[in-house]
Write a protein that holds these residues in place. Structure first.
Motif, PDB file in Angstrom:
ATOM      1  N   UNK A 171       0.839  -1.348   0.085  1.00 12.50           N
ATOM      2  CA  UNK A 171      -0.122  -0.120  -0.027  1.00 12.50           C
ATOM      3  C   UNK A 171       0.987   1.270   0.139  1.00 12.50           C
ATOM      4  N   UNK A 172       0.309   2.183  -0.757  1.00 12.19           N
ATOM      5  CA  UNK A 172       0.992   3.494  -0.906  1.00 12.19           C
ATOM      6  C   UNK A 172      -0.118   4.488  -0.227  1.00 12.19           C
ATOM      7  N   UNK A 173       0.452   5.303   0.942  1.00 13.19           N
ATOM      8  CA  UNK A 173      -0.471   6.189   1.529  1.00 13.19           C
ATOM      9  C   UNK A 173       0.120   7.494   1.281  1.00 13.19           C
ATOM     10  N   UNK A 174      -0.665   8.416   0.607  1.00  9.33           N
ATOM     11  CA  UNK A 174      -0.082   9.621   0.257  1.00  9.33           C
ATOM     12  C   UNK A 174      -0.894  10.746   1.076  1.00  9.33           C
ATOM     13  N   UNK A 175      -0.194  11.118   2.353  1.00 12.01           N
ATOM     14  CA  UNK A 175      -0.923  12.193   3.095  1.00 12.01           C
ATOM     15  C   UNK A 175      -0.603  13.695   2.564  1.00 12.01           C
ATOM     16  N   UNK A 176      -1.690  14.600   2.362  1.00  9.48           N
ATOM     17  CA  UNK A 176      -1.442  15.691   1.528  1.00  9.48           C
ATOM     18  C   UNK A 176      -2.479  16.712   2.403  1.00  9.48           C
ATOM     19  N   UNK A 177      -2.592  18.180   1.928  1.00 11.87           N
ATOM     20  CA  UNK A 177      -3.491  19.032   2.452  1.00 11.87           C
ATOM     21  C   UNK A 177      -4.859  18.953   1.880  1.00 11.87           C
ATOM     22  N   UNK A 178      -5.046  18.180   1.233  1.00 11.23           N
ATOM     23  CA  UNK A 178      -6.537  17.712   0.763  1.00 11.23           C
ATOM     24  C   UNK A 178      -7.113  16.542   0.997  1.00 11.23           C
ATOM     25  N   UNK A 179      -8.441  16.425   1.008  1.00  8.94           N
ATOM     26  CA  UNK A 179      -9.360  15.431   1.483  1.00  8.94           C
ATOM     27  C   UNK A 179      -9.170  14.246   0.670  1.00  8.94           C
ATOM     28  N   UNK A 180      -8.407  14.362  -0.394  1.00 10.81           N
ATOM     29  CA  UNK A 180      -8.413  13.287  -1.515  1.00 10.81           C
ATOM     30  C   UNK A 180      -8.331  13.756  -2.888  1.00 10.81           C
ATOM     31  N   UNK A 181      -8.845  13.104  -3.813  1.00 11.57           N
ATOM     32  CA  UNK A 181      -9.013  13.491  -5.237  1.00 11.57           C
ATOM     33  C   UNK A 181     -10.482  13.655  -5.471  1.00 11.57           C
ATOM     34  N   UNK A 182     -10.658  14.959  -6.077  1.00 18.66           N
ATOM     35  CA  UNK A 182     -12.033  15.488  -6.268  1.00 18.66           C
ATOM     36  C   UNK A 182     -12.258  15.099  -7.646  1.00 18.66           C
ATOM     37  N   UNK A 183     -13.680  15.484  -8.186  1.00 17.59           N
ATOM     38  CA  UNK A 183     -13.741  15.574  -9.483  1.00 17.59           C
ATOM     39  C   UNK A 183     -13.640  16.713 -10.243  1.00 17.59           C
ATOM     40  N   UNK A 184     -13.295  17.706  -9.275  1.00 18.20           N
ATOM     41  CA  UNK A 184     -12.713  18.859  -9.920  1.00 18.20           C
ATOM     42  C   UNK A 184     -11.893  19.844  -8.775  1.00 18.20           C
ATOM     43  N   UNK A 185     -10.963  20.775  -9.186  1.00 11.71           N
ATOM     44  CA  UNK A 185     -10.200  21.255  -8.051  1.00 11.71           C
ATOM     45  C   UNK A 185     -11.011  22.101  -7.253  1.00 11.71           C
ATOM     46  N   UNK A 186     -11.079  21.609  -5.982  1.00 10.58           N
ATOM     47  CA  UNK A 186     -12.083  22.086  -4.802  1.00 10.58           C
ATOM     48  C   UNK A 186     -11.660  23.712  -4.427  1.00 10.58           C
ATOM     49  N   UNK A 187     -10.468  24.042  -4.888  1.00 10.11           N
ATOM     50  CA  UNK A 187     -10.060  25.351  -4.592  1.00 10.11           C
ATOM     51  C   UNK A 187     -10.904  26.342  -5.576  1.00 10.11           C
ATOM     52  N   UNK A 188     -11.340  25.652  -6.872  1.00  8.18           N
ATOM     53  CA  UNK A 188     -11.700  26.518  -7.714  1.00  8.18           C
ATOM     54  C   UNK A 188     -13.207  26.226  -7.888  1.00  8.18           C
ATOM     55  N   UNK A 189     -13.692  24.919  -7.655  1.00  5.67           N
ATOM     56  CA  UNK A 189     -15.088  24.551  -7.291  1.00  5.67           C
ATOM     57  C   UNK A 189     -15.355  24.159  -6.240  1.00  5.67           C
ATOM     58  N   UNK A 190     -15.806  24.740  -5.010  1.00  4.10           N
ATOM     59  CA  UNK A 190     -16.096  24.183  -3.558  1.00  4.10           C
ATOM     60  C   UNK A 190     -16.997  23.172  -3.502  1.00  4.10           C
ATOM     61  N   UNK A 191     -18.049  23.185  -4.551  1.00  2.00           N
ATOM     62  CA  UNK A 191     -18.961  22.040  -4.335  1.00  2.00           C
ATOM     63  C   UNK A 191     -18.571  20.813  -5.056  1.00  2.00           C
ATOM     64  N   UNK A 192     -17.147  20.677  -5.498  1.00  4.58           N
ATOM     65  CA  UNK A 192     -16.707  19.406  -6.119  1.00  4.58           C
ATOM     66  C   UNK A 192     -16.735  18.268  -5.178  1.00  4.58           C
ATOM     67  N   UNK A 193     -17.266  17.123  -6.050  1.00  8.79           N
ATOM     68  CA  UNK A 193     -17.428  15.700  -5.296  1.00  8.79           C
ATOM     69  C   UNK A 193     -16.066  15.243  -4.958  1.00  8.79           C
ATOM     70  N   UNK A 194     -15.906  14.508  -3.590  1.00 11.43           N
ATOM     71  CA  UNK A 194     -14.801  13.756  -3.254  1.00 11.43           C
ATOM     72  C   UNK A 194     -15.027  12.413  -3.884  1.00 11.43           C
ATOM     73  N   UNK A 195     -13.940  11.848  -4.482  1.00  5.41           N
ATOM     74  CA  UNK A 195     -14.265  10.438  -5.216  1.00  5.41           C
ATOM     75  C   UNK A 195     -13.572   9.577  -3.977  1.00  5.41           C
ATOM     76  N   UNK A 196     -14.316   8.712  -3.324  1.00  7.57           N
ATOM     77  CA  UNK A 196     -13.978   7.670  -2.321  1.00  7.57           C
ATOM     78  C   UNK A 196     -13.184   6.473  -2.966  1.00  7.57           C
ATOM     79  N   UNK A 197     -13.520   6.022  -3.871  1.00 10.39           N
ATOM     80  CA  UNK A 197     -13.015   4.872  -4.654  1.00 10.39           C
ATOM     81  C   UNK A 197     -12.756   5.010  -6.220  1.00 10.39           C
ATOM     82  N   UNK A 198     -11.585   4.600  -7.015  1.00 10.78           N
ATOM     83  CA  UNK A 198     -11.790   4.448  -8.214  1.00 10.78           C
ATOM     84  C   UNK A 198     -10.932   3.562  -8.704  1.00 10.78           C
ATOM     85  N   UNK A 199     -11.073   2.983  -9.779  1.00  9.23           N
ATOM     86  CA  UNK A 199      -9.984   2.123 -10.490  1.00  9.23           C
ATOM     87  C   UNK A 199      -9.133   2.857 -11.411  1.00  9.23           C
ATOM     88  N   UNK A 200      -7.753   2.647 -11.289  1.00  7.66           N
ATOM     89  CA  UNK A 200      -6.792   3.478 -11.938  1.00  7.66           C
ATOM     90  C   UNK A 200      -6.911   3.478 -13.423  1.00  7.66           C
TER      91      UNK A 200
END
Length: 378
Positions: A171-200
């Motif tokens: 497992x690779x764990x990347x700790x960052x200053x964002x809650x995870x990967x969003x459908x769009x940049x949450x800094x530009x679109x505050x309502x962007x949805x967090x992706x909980x799981x995805x296939x690469x």
């Protein structure tokens, strides 16, 4: 708990990467309280039987704080000097924090040369595995003090992923200053949805990942997605999560739905091919005809023969890494070439029996042998 999250629970070898903005509290010097908290969580993971390698950014950012610099240096020697100052504080902070939990730490500084050279790669692997056997937590960083563009890994997300391949982590764990990967940049679109799981394998992920807007680190979400794809070469999953979330690492270990889980979509590569795929410095380019591109893309274990190559770019030597492009310019594979650039040009389009005639000696029938060839996943 999803099935994919549940499958994380038995994972027993982790690589954890923590970014500069977290380690240094957005550049205000090392955040010792946060380091103490992560160290306590890592100690709890070790107590559960999980082997941990820590990839910690922050040397340049800590050096900036110690030297009173408000902007990241741009000149190479200034950047390297800043990293040298900061690395002292960074490794001392982690060592002190781990000592409080009865854990020993080891410093490992790496450059691309340590990954590119096969013998150094294997030596590094042996060192990592021995440290883990001793119960030591390796603390890894890129050797910014000596790295130049030609030997730079580029960012610690990539370093973490290559370390996953090196030690065959789960497992690779990347700790960052964002809650995870969003459908769009949450800094530009505050309502962007967090992706909980995805296939690469999901092609939409690339469009969702934004770049870095910070001044401290070099990696944004795009580098984290790329790191996840690299980690997947050895079958490892990746979790991207907010490093300030309460007990983030312990939540991941319990299978909690925190951050974004990126699941590997490909069969793990053989060890030698992982090493080849991890090479970042491409020395040349081979342009393929449509037939050769189709054969390599099929990924059924074929070698690249001279007959399928239409042009050669670059000045490479035998054994260097080259990329193989389809007629439309898309990279389909990369590998270690059997000939230098001049020889490769002389045998362009040659069939097996023609290679000796053109070279004047009996050479290899393959331009790139299948054992030294990695098909690029798109």
């Amino acid at each position: 708990m999803s099935d994919a999250r549940a499958r994380l629970i038995p994972h027993r070898r982790w690589v954890i990467k923590i970014g500069s903005s977290l380690v240094t509290a957005q550049g205000r010097g090392l955040d010792h309280a946060a380091i103490a908290d992560w160290s306590a969580q890592i100690a709890a993971l070790v107590e559960q039987g999980i082997e941990v390698v820590l990839v910690s950014s922050g040397a340049v950012a800590e050096g900036m704080a110690r030297l009173g610099l408000s902007r990241r240096p741009e000149l190479l020697h200034q950047l390297q000097a800043t990293a040298a100052v900061g690395q002292m504080g960074l490794v001392r902070a982690w060592e002190h924090a781990f000592q409080g939990h009865g854990l020993k730490a080891a410093q490992i500084l790496m450059t691309h040369e340590d990954v590119a050279n096969r013998q150094r790669y294997l030596n590094a692997r042996g060192t990592f595995l021995q440290l883990l056997e001793y119960g030591v937590v390796p603390v890894v960083n890129e050797n910014d003090t000596v790295a130049i563009d030609e030997i730079r890994l580029g960012d610690n997300d990539t370093l973490g992923a290559l370390t996953v391949n090196l030690i065959e982590a789960d497992l690779l764990v990347i700790l960052t200053d964002q809650a995870g990967l969003f459908e769009a940049d949450p800094r530009l679109q505050p309502d962007a949805r967090l992706i909980h799981e995805a296939d690469l394998a999901d092609a939409r992920l690339v469009g969702m990942a934004g770049g870095s807007k910070g001044t401290l680190g070099r990696g944004g979400m795009k580098t984290k997605l790329n790191a996840a794809q690299i980690a997947a070469r050895s079958g490892a999953a990746t979790v991207i999560a907010h490093g300030r979330a309460p007990s983030a690492l312990l939540q991941i270990a319990r299978g909690a739905e925190i951050g974004t889980l990126l699941k590997p979509a490909q069969t793990p590569m053989a060890a030698r091919k992982r090493w080849i795929a991890g090479q970042l410095q491409v020395r040349g380019t081979l342009h393929l005809d449509a037939g050769a591109a189709r054969v390599l893309s099929a990924n059924d274990g074929r070698s690249l023969l001279p007959v399928g190559v239409t042009a050669v770019e670059g000045g490479f030597d035998r054994g260097d890494l080259v990329r193989c492009l389809a007629p439309d310019g898309v990279e389909v594979a990369r590998g270690l070439v059997n000939y230098d650039a001049d020889e490769a040009r002389r045998i362009l389009g040659a069939r097996g029996h023609e290679v000796m005639t053109r070279l004047g000696y009996a050479g290899e029938p393959e331009l790139v042998h299948r054992d030294n060839l990695v098909v690029v996943q798109h």
